[in-house]
Write an enzyme that holds these catalytic residues in place. Sequence first.
Site, PDB file in Angstrom:
ATOM      1  N   ASN A 202      39.186  37.645  33.462  1.00  0.00           N
ATOM      2  CA  ASN A 202      37.600  37.294  33.280  1.00  0.00           C
ATOM      3  C   ASN A 202      37.130  36.437  34.668  1.00  0.00           C
ATOM      4  O   ASN A 202      37.512  35.507  34.538  1.00  0.00           O
ATOM      5  CB  ASN A 202      37.402  36.837  31.936  1.00  0.00           C
ATOM      6  CG  ASN A 202      35.789  36.452  31.988  1.00  0.00           C
ATOM      7  OD1 ASN A 202      35.117  36.872  32.720  1.00  0.00           O
ATOM      8  ND2 ASN A 202      35.642  35.492  30.890  1.00  0.00           N
TER       9      ASN A 202
ATOM     10  N   LYS B  60      34.419  35.629  35.683  1.00  0.00           N
ATOM     11  CA  LYS B  60      32.910  35.161  35.217  1.00  0.00           C
ATOM     12  C   LYS B  60      32.049  35.191  36.445  1.00  0.00           C
ATOM     13  O   LYS B  60      32.309  36.004  37.336  1.00  0.00           O
ATOM     14  CB  LYS B  60      33.462  33.451  34.965  1.00  0.00           C
ATOM     15  CG  LYS B  60      34.672  33.489  33.776  1.00  0.00           C
ATOM     16  CD  LYS B  60      34.672  32.123  33.209  1.00  0.00           C
ATOM     17  CE  LYS B  60      35.709  32.445  32.186  1.00  0.00           C
ATOM     18  NZ  LYS B  60      35.761  31.098  31.300  1.00  0.00           N
TER      19      LYS B  60
ATOM     20  N   HIS C 163      31.702  36.319  24.363  1.00  0.00           N
ATOM     21  CA  HIS C 163      32.125  35.431  25.084  1.00  0.00           C
ATOM     22  C   HIS C 163      31.633  34.080  24.716  1.00  0.00           C
ATOM     23  O   HIS C 163      30.534  33.908  24.434  1.00  0.00           O
ATOM     24  CB  HIS C 163      32.328  35.742  26.437  1.00  0.00           C
ATOM     25  CG  HIS C 163      33.359  34.692  27.270  1.00  0.00           C
ATOM     26  ND1 HIS C 163      32.924  33.335  27.413  1.00  0.00           N
ATOM     27  CD2 HIS C 163      34.599  34.706  27.646  1.00  0.00           C
ATOM     28  CE1 HIS C 163      33.793  32.897  27.979  1.00  0.00           C
ATOM     29  NE2 HIS C 163      35.041  33.659  28.271  1.00  0.00           N
TER      30      HIS C 163
ATOM     31  N   GLU D  59      30.911  31.550  26.215  1.00  0.00           N
ATOM     32  CA  GLU D  59      29.781  31.057  27.134  1.00  0.00           C
ATOM     33  C   GLU D  59      28.618  31.908  27.040  1.00  0.00           C
ATOM     34  O   GLU D  59      27.335  31.390  27.361  1.00  0.00           O
ATOM     35  CB  GLU D  59      30.254  31.505  28.956  1.00  0.00           C
ATOM     36  CG  GLU D  59      31.337  30.341  29.225  1.00  0.00           C
ATOM     37  CD  GLU D  59      32.570  30.665  29.958  1.00  0.00           C
ATOM     38  OE1 GLU D  59      32.412  31.760  30.462  1.00  0.00           O
ATOM     39  OE2 GLU D  59      33.827  30.002  29.975  1.00  0.00           O
TER      40      GLU D  59
ATOM     41  N   GLU E 141      39.368  32.934  21.361  1.00  0.00           N
ATOM     42  CA  GLU E 141      39.508  32.073  22.404  1.00  0.00           C
ATOM     43  C   GLU E 141      38.876  30.618  22.076  1.00  0.00           C
ATOM     44  O   GLU E 141      37.458  30.709  21.936  1.00  0.00           O
ATOM     45  CB  GLU E 141      38.452  32.590  23.559  1.00  0.00           C
ATOM     46  CG  GLU E 141      39.090  33.658  24.030  1.00  0.00           C
ATOM     47  CD  GLU E 141      38.251  33.906  25.297  1.00  0.00           C
ATOM     48  OE1 GLU E 141      39.117  33.826  26.572  1.00  0.00           O
ATOM     49  OE2 GLU E 141      37.287  33.997  25.587  1.00  0.00           O
TER      50      GLU E 141
ATOM     51  N   GLY F  52      38.607  26.825  30.034  1.00  0.00           N
ATOM     52  CA  GLY F  52      38.342  26.066  31.307  1.00  0.00           C
ATOM     53  C   GLY F  52      38.398  24.302  31.120  1.00  0.00           C
ATOM     54  O   GLY F  52      38.161  23.854  32.052  1.00  0.00           O
TER      55      GLY F  52
ATOM     56  N   SER G 157      42.808  28.462  28.812  1.00  0.00           N
ATOM     57  CA  SER G 157      43.645  27.926  29.786  1.00  0.00           C
ATOM     58  C   SER G 157      44.874  28.559  29.815  1.00  0.00           C
ATOM     59  O   SER G 157      45.959  27.765  29.757  1.00  0.00           O
ATOM     60  CB  SER G 157      43.614  26.326  29.343  1.00  0.00           C
ATOM     61  OG  SER G 157      42.455  25.838  29.683  1.00  0.00           O
TER      62      SER G 157
END
Length: 258
Positions: free
Chosen positions: A11, A13, A100, A102, A172, A178, A218
């Site tokens: 991904n 991003k 996701h 985010e 996730e 991150g 991560s």
Amino acid sequence: MRERRPFVGGNWKMNTNAESASSLARGVVDACESIHSAVELAVFPPAPYLLTVSSIFRSRSTSTKIGAQNVFHQPDGAYTGEISVAMVSDCGCSHVLAGHSERRHVIGESDELINAKVRAIIAGGLTCVLCVGETLDQREAGQTDEVNQRQIRTGLADVGQREMEHIIIAYEPVWAIGTGKTATPEQAQATHKSIRGLIAELYTQEVADRVRIIYGGSVKPSNAASLFSQPDIDGGLIGGASLKVEDFGLIAKAAASE
Ligand code: PGA
């Protein structure tokens, strides 16, 4: 080899530019050429570079797939700035992310909107990677399973048993994305196991045994093998490390050798 073929997605991003997206795409082809029989691979570039990556992959005849990071659920119309499933399909995508963290937590997408996207992605003939995961506060409050179950129940509402062939679930934990903090293999395995249990409850044991549940947050070359060796972890969704060809290649190889 395990019965579920592992899946590893990169991904990207909102990273890369025309030049770096192209060189990353070429690098992924080179690094992963020899492992396609053992692992399914996909990259999720930013939308403006989908066609570029697609033409590179086509010219190299790679089996690595291309996915979109997001779509809107309506087929067409006055939705300024949005991108339809048919459009990303035209650009060579076979996969799309939905839910996701985010998009849930930064953009504010609801479980209901995510479900509309999941259904549109499947109806458009693509595979949906449905992402779920709890925040740190929710984990500390003992709500991990409750949150994941809610996100999955609503995310998969009106998705039939046959359509589950086109679903990959990505667990996730938000606190691991991150941040450099990874769930331990045991923590991740426990959550994956309970997600698989929920799929058995919602569908059948056979569907649960077939669905791939991948881990994200991560993942790096140093922790990939220990995560992927867990019985219910079927690969990974890789953010930061997918921007480095060498790291992504090593993570993909770790999944291929499980
Ligand atoms: P990360 O991101 O690997 O950078 O933690 C994972 C993801 O968001 O899919």
